[in-house]
Design a protein around this motif. Sequence first.
Motif, PDB file in Angstrom:
ATOM      1  N   LYS A 104     -13.905  33.619  39.939  1.00 56.52           N
ATOM      2  CA  LYS A 104     -13.961  32.176  40.208  1.00 56.52           C
ATOM      3  C   LYS A 104     -14.606  31.426  39.050  1.00 56.52           C
ATOM      4  CE  LYS A 104     -18.457  31.899  42.547  1.00 56.52           C
ATOM      5  NZ  LYS A 104     -19.191  31.621  43.788  1.00 56.52           N
ATOM      6  N   GLY A 105     -15.605  32.050  38.384  1.00 56.15           N
ATOM      7  CA  GLY A 105     -16.271  31.393  37.272  1.00 56.15           C
ATOM      8  C   GLY A 105     -15.417  31.307  36.027  1.00 56.15           C
ATOM      9  N   ILE A 106     -14.403  32.157  35.950  1.00 53.87           N
ATOM     10  CA  ILE A 106     -13.535  32.171  34.776  1.00 53.87           C
ATOM     11  C   ILE A 106     -12.409  31.155  34.912  1.00 53.87           C
ATOM     12  CG2 ILE A 106     -12.038  33.625  33.336  1.00 53.87           C
ATOM     13  CD1 ILE A 106     -13.605  36.041  34.362  1.00 53.87           C
ATOM     14  N   ILE A 107     -11.866  31.019  36.120  1.00 54.22           N
ATOM     15  CA  ILE A 107     -10.688  30.167  36.304  1.00 54.22           C
ATOM     16  C   ILE A 107     -10.954  29.033  37.289  1.00 54.22           C
ATOM     17  CG2 ILE A 107      -8.248  30.147  36.939  1.00 54.22           C
ATOM     18  CD1 ILE A 107      -8.242  33.197  36.325  1.00 54.22           C
ATOM     19  N   ALA A 108     -11.055  29.364  38.565  1.00 52.79           N
ATOM     20  CA  ALA A 108     -11.114  28.337  39.614  1.00 52.79           C
ATOM     21  C   ALA A 108     -12.317  27.413  39.493  1.00 52.79           C
ATOM     22  CB  ALA A 108     -11.105  29.007  40.993  1.00 52.79           C
ATOM     23  N   GLU A 109     -13.471  27.968  39.111  1.00 51.62           N
ATOM     24  CA  GLU A 109     -14.688  27.158  38.995  1.00 51.62           C
ATOM     25  C   GLU A 109     -15.291  27.301  37.607  1.00 51.62           C
ATOM     26  OE1 GLU A 109     -17.490  27.768  42.152  1.00 51.62           O
ATOM     27  OE2 GLU A 109     -15.928  27.935  43.671  1.00 51.62           O
ATOM     28  N   ASN A 110     -14.432  27.251  36.587  1.00 45.86           N
ATOM     29  CA  ASN A 110     -14.932  27.334  35.215  1.00 45.86           C
ATOM     30  C   ASN A 110     -15.975  26.246  35.002  1.00 45.86           C
ATOM     31  OD1 ASN A 110     -14.881  26.537  32.184  1.00 45.86           O
ATOM     32  ND2 ASN A 110     -13.890  28.529  32.238  1.00 45.86           N
ATOM     33  N   PRO A 111     -17.196  26.603  34.576  1.00 48.51           N
ATOM     34  CA  PRO A 111     -18.279  25.617  34.515  1.00 48.51           C
ATOM     35  C   PRO A 111     -18.013  24.439  33.590  1.00 48.51           C
ATOM     36  CG  PRO A 111     -18.898  27.671  33.431  1.00 48.51           C
ATOM     37  CD  PRO A 111     -17.633  27.938  34.169  1.00 48.51           C
ATOM     38  N   VAL A 112     -17.220  24.648  32.549  1.00 50.63           N
ATOM     39  CA  VAL A 112     -16.953  23.572  31.593  1.00 50.63           C
ATOM     40  C   VAL A 112     -15.681  22.809  31.941  1.00 50.63           C
ATOM     41  CG1 VAL A 112     -16.464  23.031  29.168  1.00 50.63           C
ATOM     42  CG2 VAL A 112     -18.141  24.794  29.744  1.00 50.63           C
ATOM     43  N   ARG A 132     -13.702  23.034  34.759  1.00 49.36           N
ATOM     44  CA  ARG A 132     -13.455  22.663  36.155  1.00 49.36           C
ATOM     45  C   ARG A 132     -14.629  21.921  36.790  1.00 49.36           C
ATOM     46  NH1 ARG A 132      -9.435  21.430  38.354  1.00 49.36           N
ATOM     47  NH2 ARG A 132     -10.040  22.193  40.396  1.00 49.36           N
ATOM     48  N   LEU A 133     -15.856  22.404  36.529  1.00 43.71           N
ATOM     49  CA  LEU A 133     -17.040  21.757  37.101  1.00 43.71           C
ATOM     50  C   LEU A 133     -17.615  20.697  36.166  1.00 43.71           C
ATOM     51  CD1 LEU A 133     -18.879  24.872  38.614  1.00 43.71           C
ATOM     52  CD2 LEU A 133     -17.180  23.374  39.687  1.00 43.71           C
ATOM     53  N   VAL A 134     -17.150  20.696  34.923  1.00 42.87           N
ATOM     54  CA  VAL A 134     -17.594  19.752  33.881  1.00 42.87           C
ATOM     55  C   VAL A 134     -19.120  19.780  33.741  1.00 42.87           C
ATOM     56  CG1 VAL A 134     -17.124  17.480  32.887  1.00 42.87           C
ATOM     57  CG2 VAL A 134     -15.699  18.294  34.748  1.00 42.87           C
ATOM     58  N   LEU A 135     -19.665  20.969  33.549  1.00 43.82           N
ATOM     59  CA  LEU A 135     -21.094  21.159  33.318  1.00 43.82           C
ATOM     60  C   LEU A 135     -21.308  21.732  31.922  1.00 43.82           C
ATOM     61  CD1 LEU A 135     -22.092  22.810  36.725  1.00 43.82           C
ATOM     62  CD2 LEU A 135     -22.413  20.426  36.075  1.00 43.82           C
ATOM     63  N   GLY A 136     -22.492  21.528  31.376  1.00 42.99           N
ATOM     64  CA  GLY A 136     -22.814  22.088  30.064  1.00 42.99           C
ATOM     65  C   GLY A 136     -21.998  21.496  28.932  1.00 42.99           C
ATOM     66  N   THR A 137     -21.618  20.227  29.051  1.00 42.25           N
ATOM     67  CA  THR A 137     -20.777  19.607  28.014  1.00 42.25           C
ATOM     68  C   THR A 137     -21.529  19.386  26.704  1.00 42.25           C
ATOM     69  OG1 THR A 137     -21.301  17.438  28.957  1.00 42.25           O
ATOM     70  CG2 THR A 137     -19.234  18.456  29.651  1.00 42.25           C
ATOM     71  N   CYS A 138     -22.857  19.201  26.765  1.00 42.01           N
ATOM     72  CA  CYS A 138     -23.633  18.965  25.540  1.00 42.01           C
ATOM     73  C   CYS A 138     -23.574  20.163  24.593  1.00 42.01           C
ATOM     74  CB  CYS A 138     -25.075  18.598  25.897  1.00 42.01           C
ATOM     75  SG  CYS A 138     -26.127  18.285  24.462  1.00 42.01           S
ATOM     76  N   PRO A 139     -23.969  21.374  25.022  1.00 46.79           N
ATOM     77  CA  PRO A 139     -23.847  22.521  24.110  1.00 46.79           C
ATOM     78  C   PRO A 139     -22.395  22.857  23.786  1.00 46.79           C
ATOM     79  CG  PRO A 139     -24.476  23.252  26.312  1.00 46.79           C
ATOM     80  CD  PRO A 139     -24.605  21.757  26.298  1.00 46.79           C
ATOM     81  N   THR A 140     -21.486  22.535  24.705  1.00 47.34           N
ATOM     82  CA  THR A 140     -20.071  22.801  24.453  1.00 47.34           C
ATOM     83  C   THR A 140     -19.576  22.003  23.260  1.00 47.34           C
ATOM     84  OG1 THR A 140     -19.638  23.281  26.784  1.00 47.34           O
ATOM     85  CG2 THR A 140     -17.743  22.680  25.433  1.00 47.34           C
ATOM     86  N   LEU A 141     -19.907  20.729  23.223  1.00 44.49           N
ATOM     87  CA  LEU A 141     -19.466  19.865  22.128  1.00 44.49           C
ATOM     88  C   LEU A 141     -20.237  20.146  20.845  1.00 44.49           C
ATOM     89  CD1 LEU A 141     -19.178  16.530  24.143  1.00 44.49           C
ATOM     90  CD2 LEU A 141     -17.276  17.849  23.200  1.00 44.49           C
ATOM     91  N   ALA A 142     -21.511  20.516  20.970  1.00 46.00           N
ATOM     92  CA  ALA A 142     -22.370  20.663  19.790  1.00 46.00           C
ATOM     93  C   ALA A 142     -22.190  21.985  19.055  1.00 46.00           C
ATOM     94  CB  ALA A 142     -23.832  20.497  20.191  1.00 46.00           C
ATOM     95  N   THR A 143     -21.858  23.052  19.765  1.00 48.70           N
ATOM     96  CA  THR A 143     -21.850  24.389  19.148  1.00 48.70           C
ATOM     97  C   THR A 143     -20.452  24.949  18.918  1.00 48.70           C
ATOM     98  OG1 THR A 143     -22.027  25.522  21.299  1.00 48.70           O
ATOM     99  CG2 THR A 143     -24.085  24.912  20.197  1.00 48.70           C
ATOM    100  N   THR A 144     -19.427  24.127  19.081  1.00 49.48           N
ATOM    101  CA  THR A 144     -18.053  24.643  18.941  1.00 49.48           C
ATOM    102  C   THR A 144     -17.406  24.252  17.613  1.00 49.48           C
ATOM    103  OG1 THR A 144     -17.267  22.722  20.222  1.00 49.48           O
ATOM    104  CG2 THR A 144     -17.569  24.790  21.413  1.00 49.48           C
ATOM    105  N   THR A 145     -18.207  23.952  16.602  1.00 49.58           N
ATOM    106  CA  THR A 145     -17.647  23.653  15.288  1.00 49.58           C
ATOM    107  C   THR A 145     -17.157  24.925  14.599  1.00 49.58           C
ATOM    108  OG1 THR A 145     -19.887  23.726  14.372  1.00 49.58           O
ATOM    109  CG2 THR A 145     -18.989  21.553  14.930  1.00 49.58           C
ATOM    110  N   SER A 146     -17.661  26.086  15.055  1.00 51.06           N
ATOM    111  CA  SER A 146     -17.185  27.366  14.537  1.00 51.06           C
ATOM    112  C   SER A 146     -17.155  28.380  15.671  1.00 51.06           C
ATOM    113  CB  SER A 146     -18.090  27.869  13.404  1.00 51.06           C
ATOM    114  OG  SER A 146     -19.334  28.294  13.906  1.00 51.06           O
ATOM    115  N   VAL A 147     -16.265  29.353  15.546  1.00 53.36           N
ATOM    116  CA  VAL A 147     -16.121  30.373  16.584  1.00 53.36           C
ATOM    117  C   VAL A 147     -17.379  31.228  16.675  1.00 53.36           C
ATOM    118  CG1 VAL A 147     -14.807  32.408  17.299  1.00 53.36           C
ATOM    119  CG2 VAL A 147     -13.612  30.434  16.344  1.00 53.36           C
ATOM    120  N   GLU A 148     -17.999  31.508  15.537  1.00 53.99           N
ATOM    121  CA  GLU A 148     -19.205  32.344  15.517  1.00 53.99           C
ATOM    122  C   GLU A 148     -20.342  31.708  16.315  1.00 53.99           C
ATOM    123  OE1 GLU A 148     -22.313  34.432  12.329  1.00 53.99           O
ATOM    124  OE2 GLU A 148     -20.678  33.139  11.617  1.00 53.99           O
TER     125      GLU A 148
END
Length: 250
Positions: free
Chosen positions: A13-21, A23-39
Amino acid sequence: MAEKKSLGKEFTKGIIAENPVLRLVLGTCPTLATTTSVESALGMGLAASIVLVCSNIVISALRKVIPDKVRIPAYIVIIASFVTIVQMAVKAFLPSLDEQLGVYLPLIVVNCIILGRAEAFASKNPVLASAIDGLGMGVGFTAALFLMSSVREIFGAGTFLGTNIPVIGNNPMLIFILPPGGFFVFGILMAVVNKMAESKGKQRAELRGCEACPMAQNCSLNKKAECEAKEKPAVKAAAPAEEKKEVAEA
């Protein structure tokens, strides 16, 4: 058999149905800030997953011991302890990753995904189920970061995990590794996921206010708003009574 199926559902459920980013739209700050590189994205996802699983296990094990009135401070202390351990390990063995993540690594302490799972799931369920829930949410969070960072690094820097990509590497679109590019990619992924959800008859994911928070019922701000809402009708009801009194005196 039923228990294994239930645990499997908790994980997926955490991977698909209730993906935190996505589907639940949580943790958007680190998502936007740390995704400039895959590493850096994978580093953040792995660090958050370790903290999420470990804190879920401890909070679930202590759920009957922690007093209800101090549970949120207790959760934060537990989460902060694991974040400190992870941060020290990253500093010691992966200094370059620590430099890339910067302040966002210690800020895992207040990551709404981790605190939300502690309050919504770990505090109410057994240790094994809480561990599986944390692992599933961690994998879902890491997967979302990986998707975003792949698009942003490939088109914004012309590389993938630091390896140059022919053609694109010679003409990178720098906008993708800038904040506007992060919001653009995030919006595109959200649109795709919403389209897939609607095709299966599920509700669209959307950015909501405090009512979406797992701790909304016990939040002091929410209780303050409820008190104000209850006081307003009383004030309105008192107004007509005062008007009648003035007319009678006249």
